[in-house]
Scaffold this motif. Structure first.
Motif, PDB file in Angstrom:
ATOM      1  N   UNK A 112       0.861  -1.183   0.000  1.00 16.61           N
ATOM      2  CA  UNK A 112       0.000   0.000   0.000  1.00 16.61           C
ATOM      3  C   UNK A 112       0.900   1.236   0.000  1.00 16.61           C
ATOM      4  N   UNK A 113       0.283   2.380   0.089  1.00 13.71           N
ATOM      5  CA  UNK A 113       1.058   3.618   0.083  1.00 13.71           C
ATOM      6  C   UNK A 113       1.953   3.745   1.316  1.00 13.71           C
ATOM      7  N   UNK A 114       1.531   3.097   2.427  1.00 13.62           N
ATOM      8  CA  UNK A 114       2.259   3.290   3.684  1.00 13.62           C
ATOM      9  C   UNK A 114       2.971   2.048   4.203  1.00 13.62           C
ATOM     10  N   UNK A 115       2.675   0.894   3.648  1.00 13.22           N
ATOM     11  CA  UNK A 115       3.245  -0.321   4.229  1.00 13.22           C
ATOM     12  C   UNK A 115       3.270  -1.433   3.185  1.00 13.22           C
ATOM     13  N   UNK A 116       3.948  -2.518   3.528  1.00 17.25           N
ATOM     14  CA  UNK A 116       3.983  -3.694   2.651  1.00 17.25           C
ATOM     15  C   UNK A 116       4.101  -4.941   3.514  1.00 17.25           C
ATOM     16  N   UNK A 162      -5.845  -5.593   8.732  1.00 20.98           N
ATOM     17  CA  UNK A 162      -5.535  -4.591   9.758  1.00 20.98           C
ATOM     18  C   UNK A 162      -4.117  -4.042   9.601  1.00 20.98           C
ATOM     19  N   UNK A 163      -3.165  -4.901   9.270  1.00 24.25           N
ATOM     20  CA  UNK A 163      -1.780  -4.438   9.133  1.00 24.25           C
ATOM     21  C   UNK A 163      -1.618  -3.473   7.968  1.00 24.25           C
ATOM     22  N   UNK A 164      -2.329  -3.737   6.861  1.00 23.11           N
ATOM     23  CA  UNK A 164      -2.201  -2.906   5.672  1.00 23.11           C
ATOM     24  C   UNK A 164      -3.345  -1.905   5.519  1.00 23.11           C
ATOM     25  N   UNK A 165      -4.265  -1.880   6.505  1.00 25.51           N
ATOM     26  CA  UNK A 165      -5.417  -0.966   6.482  1.00 25.51           C
ATOM     27  C   UNK A 165      -6.252  -1.167   5.219  1.00 25.51           C
ATOM     28  N   UNK A 167      -9.691  -2.624   3.229  1.00 23.37           N
ATOM     29  CA  UNK A 167     -11.126  -2.792   3.411  1.00 23.37           C
ATOM     30  C   UNK A 167     -11.703  -3.498   2.183  1.00 23.37           C
ATOM     31  N   UNK A 168     -12.916  -3.987   2.317  1.00 22.23           N
ATOM     32  CA  UNK A 168     -13.584  -4.632   1.190  1.00 22.23           C
ATOM     33  C   UNK A 168     -13.765  -3.617   0.072  1.00 22.23           C
ATOM     34  N   UNK A 169     -13.378  -4.014  -1.121  1.00 24.73           N
ATOM     35  CA  UNK A 169     -13.465  -3.120  -2.268  1.00 24.73           C
ATOM     36  C   UNK A 169     -12.185  -2.373  -2.567  1.00 24.73           C
ATOM     37  N   UNK A 170     -11.219  -2.436  -1.656  1.00 24.78           N
ATOM     38  CA  UNK A 170      -9.951  -1.734  -1.854  1.00 24.78           C
ATOM     39  C   UNK A 170      -9.133  -2.402  -2.952  1.00 24.78           C
ATOM     40  N   UNK A 171      -8.494  -1.577  -3.773  1.00 25.29           N
ATOM     41  CA  UNK A 171      -7.545  -2.083  -4.769  1.00 25.29           C
ATOM     42  C   UNK A 171      -6.150  -2.070  -4.157  1.00 25.29           C
ATOM     43  N   UNK A 172      -5.422  -3.147  -4.303  1.00 26.42           N
ATOM     44  CA  UNK A 172      -4.093  -3.234  -3.724  1.00 26.42           C
ATOM     45  C   UNK A 172      -3.142  -3.872  -4.726  1.00 26.42           C
ATOM     46  N   UNK A 173      -1.925  -3.352  -4.783  1.00 26.94           N
ATOM     47  CA  UNK A 173      -0.926  -3.886  -5.702  1.00 26.94           C
ATOM     48  C   UNK A 173      -0.142  -5.004  -5.018  1.00 26.94           C
ATOM     49  N   UNK A 174       0.201  -6.014  -5.806  1.00 27.02           N
ATOM     50  CA  UNK A 174       1.024  -7.118  -5.330  1.00 27.02           C
ATOM     51  C   UNK A 174       2.217  -7.259  -6.261  1.00 27.02           C
ATOM     52  N   UNK A 175       3.381  -7.483  -5.674  1.00 24.97           N
ATOM     53  CA  UNK A 175       4.620  -7.595  -6.425  1.00 24.97           C
ATOM     54  C   UNK A 175       5.151  -9.023  -6.311  1.00 24.97           C
ATOM     55  N   UNK A 176       5.519  -9.575  -7.468  1.00 20.22           N
ATOM     56  CA  UNK A 176       6.001 -10.948  -7.518  1.00 20.22           C
ATOM     57  C   UNK A 176       7.392 -10.943  -8.135  1.00 20.22           C
ATOM     58  N   UNK A 177       8.366 -11.436  -7.377  1.00 22.57           N
ATOM     59  CA  UNK A 177       9.756 -11.395  -7.806  1.00 22.57           C
ATOM     60  C   UNK A 177      10.120 -12.726  -8.457  1.00 22.57           C
ATOM     61  N   UNK A 178      10.459 -12.675  -9.730  1.00 20.35           N
ATOM     62  CA  UNK A 178      10.865 -13.866 -10.449  1.00 20.35           C
ATOM     63  C   UNK A 178      12.370 -13.933 -10.588  1.00 20.35           C
ATOM     64  N   UNK A 179      12.818 -14.820 -11.450  1.00 23.74           N
ATOM     65  CA  UNK A 179      14.260 -14.968 -11.656  1.00 23.74           C
ATOM     66  C   UNK A 179      14.869 -13.777 -12.386  1.00 23.74           C
ATOM     67  N   UNK A 180      14.083 -13.154 -13.247  1.00 18.60           N
ATOM     68  CA  UNK A 180      14.644 -12.092 -14.075  1.00 18.60           C
ATOM     69  C   UNK A 180      13.892 -10.773 -13.976  1.00 18.60           C
ATOM     70  N   UNK A 181      12.715 -10.786 -13.392  1.00 22.81           N
ATOM     71  CA  UNK A 181      11.938  -9.551 -13.367  1.00 22.81           C
ATOM     72  C   UNK A 181      11.035  -9.495 -12.145  1.00 22.81           C
ATOM     73  N   UNK A 182      10.355  -8.377 -12.007  1.00 28.49           N
ATOM     74  CA  UNK A 182       9.359  -8.168 -10.966  1.00 28.49           C
ATOM     75  C   UNK A 182       8.041  -7.857 -11.647  1.00 28.49           C
ATOM     76  N   UNK A 183       7.051  -8.673 -11.362  1.00 26.60           N
ATOM     77  CA  UNK A 183       5.736  -8.480 -11.976  1.00 26.60           C
ATOM     78  C   UNK A 183       4.771  -7.869 -10.968  1.00 26.60           C
ATOM     79  N   UNK A 184       3.893  -7.021 -11.459  1.00 21.81           N
ATOM     80  CA  UNK A 184       2.947  -6.310 -10.605  1.00 21.81           C
ATOM     81  C   UNK A 184       1.531  -6.663 -11.047  1.00 21.81           C
ATOM     82  N   UNK A 185       0.678  -6.947 -10.069  1.00 21.98           N
ATOM     83  CA  UNK A 185      -0.725  -7.216 -10.339  1.00 21.98           C
ATOM     84  C   UNK A 185      -1.588  -6.404  -9.365  1.00 21.98           C
TER      85      UNK A 185
END
Length: 415
Positions: A112-116, A162-165, A167-185
């Protein structure tokens, strides 16, 4: 006619326990039996409820039996498997298997904007048994996994939310680290669950089955494993043996080695801890039976001493020592029976009250549940009643031999 039983019934029914000295002693004996039985019923109900509740939660996250890649159990690196249709059909037809569903897992970071926070994304499909998640859903709705218009639905725990604040309906980014790149969903929070099992709630969320498969770079027919549910939890080891013969050491079409493990093998520390609770139950049962037995012994001795004249008269009329002893043992049975009645009323009543109201609260951080779970097992309650009655009467046999030392001539002058 059973003369000792007849006399004991007459004494009991006509208020024979209302003598000046014996009345408080018998009252204490009755209370001792009642409290002992009530504590035993509550203890067994709490332990049974606690064990089943915790077991159900662990099984809800990991099923009864898991089939995975052999390398995935040896390392933390995700490794896929591909179970053929023929083998999957044989697994489903194995005796004792109730349900089979595949799953996929990958690791990522929610930001999120303030934590991960680093979490595990478990992908499940429409055939997955979501009853456990549905029962523990506290906010939002259960995503329609496998048939979701939204491409990236997410079900997170209350702890993660609670840790990331979130709520239902919130959009949140997730980062996935691979062997050669970082993918974002970008995921959409559609529901929040809470089980109070911290080791799962703190790092596990659920998404669509295909998401981890694509992020891991696997083929469409590959996945992390298959979860098997059995009909009877007590038969899990026997069913697991059949699955081992069917699956273990076999290779799939990609050359990956299959292996299986039970929930006991996956989380041995939890089930070892639960098994230790049985020792506590036996200790409490023994202590409570001792309390009931000693209070009945003291009560019986007081009754015998107070009724010395009656004993002398019965002996003078030709009644044998054994018959007199049996009379007082029958009288003790009536007292124990009254104690058992009140013990059942108190014990069962408190268990039902807790089941209906959840009156007793616990710290979920320590006990994994927020209220004391209780499970009323009628056969066990009946067994406790029978065992308490038999043991209590058995311990009275030796004290009852005091009657044989009472002389008729001297006892009739006894005051």
């Amino acid at each position: 006619m059973n003369l000792p039983l007849f006399i004991a019934r007459k004494i009991y029914s006509q208020g024979g326990d209302r003598q000046e000295v014996s009345r408080p002693a018998i009252t204490i004996a009755t209370i001792g039996v009642a409290i002992g039985l009530a504590v035993m019923i509550i203890t067994v109900s709490v332990i049974a409820g606690f064990k089943h509740t915790i077991s159900d939660k662990v099984v809800g996250f990991g099923s009864h039996i898991q089939i995975t890649n052999f390398m995935a159990q040896q390392t933390a690196i995700p490794a896929p498997i591909c179970i053929s249709d023929t083998l999957m059909r044989e697994i489903r037809q194995t005796k004792g298997i109730r349900h089979v569903a595949c799953y996929s897992i990958t690791q990522g970071i929610l930001k999120t904007d303030n934590d991960f926070l680093g979490v595990a994304f478990k992908g499940i499909d429409s055939d997955y048994d979501i009853s456990f998640l549905q029962d523990n859903l506290v906010e939002g709705k259960m995503p329609k996994f496998g048939a979701q218009p939204s491409k990236y639905p997410l079900l997170v725990s209350r702890s993660i939310a609670d840790k990331l604040h979130l709520k239902v309906g919130t959009k949140v980014f997730a980062y996935f680290i691979g062997n050669e790149d970082v993918r974002v969903r970008k995921f959409t929070i559609e529901g929040i669950y809470q089980t109070n099992m911290s080791q799962f709630d703190q790092n596990l969320c659920f998404t669509d089955f295909s998401v981890p498969v694509k992020l891991n770079g696997w083929e469409q027919d590959q996945y992390s494993g298959a979860e098997l549910l059995v009909d009877n939890f007590d038969d899990i080891e026997q069913v697991a043996t059949n699955i081992v013969k069917l699956v273990n050491s076999k290779t799939d079409r990609y050359g990956d080695i299959l292996t299986s493990q039970t929930i006991h093998e996956a989380y041995p520390q939890i089930f070892s801890w639960l098994s230790l609770l049985d020792i506590n139950v036996w200790i409490i049962l023994v202590l409570m039976v001792c309390v009931a037995g000693f209070t009945m012994i003291s009560g019986l001795l007081i009754i015998i001493l107070e009724r010395t004249q009656m004993i002398g008269i019965l002996k003078a009329l030709g009644m044998r020592n054994n018959a007199v002893r049996h009379t007082f043992l029958w009288f003790a049975v009536f007292i124990i029976g009254r104690g058992l009645l009140w013990g059942n009323i108190i014990g069962v009543g408190l268990v039902v009250l807790q089941q209906q109201t959840g009156l007793i609260h616990l710290d979920p951080a320590s006990y994994y549940v927020d209220t004391a779970p209780m499970e009323l097992n009628i056969p066990i309650v009946l067994a406790l009643n029978v065992a308490t009655l038999i043991i209590s009467v058995f311990v009275l046999i030796a004290p009852s031999y005091l009657i044989s030392h009472i002389h008729p001539a001297r006892s009739m002058r006894y005051e």
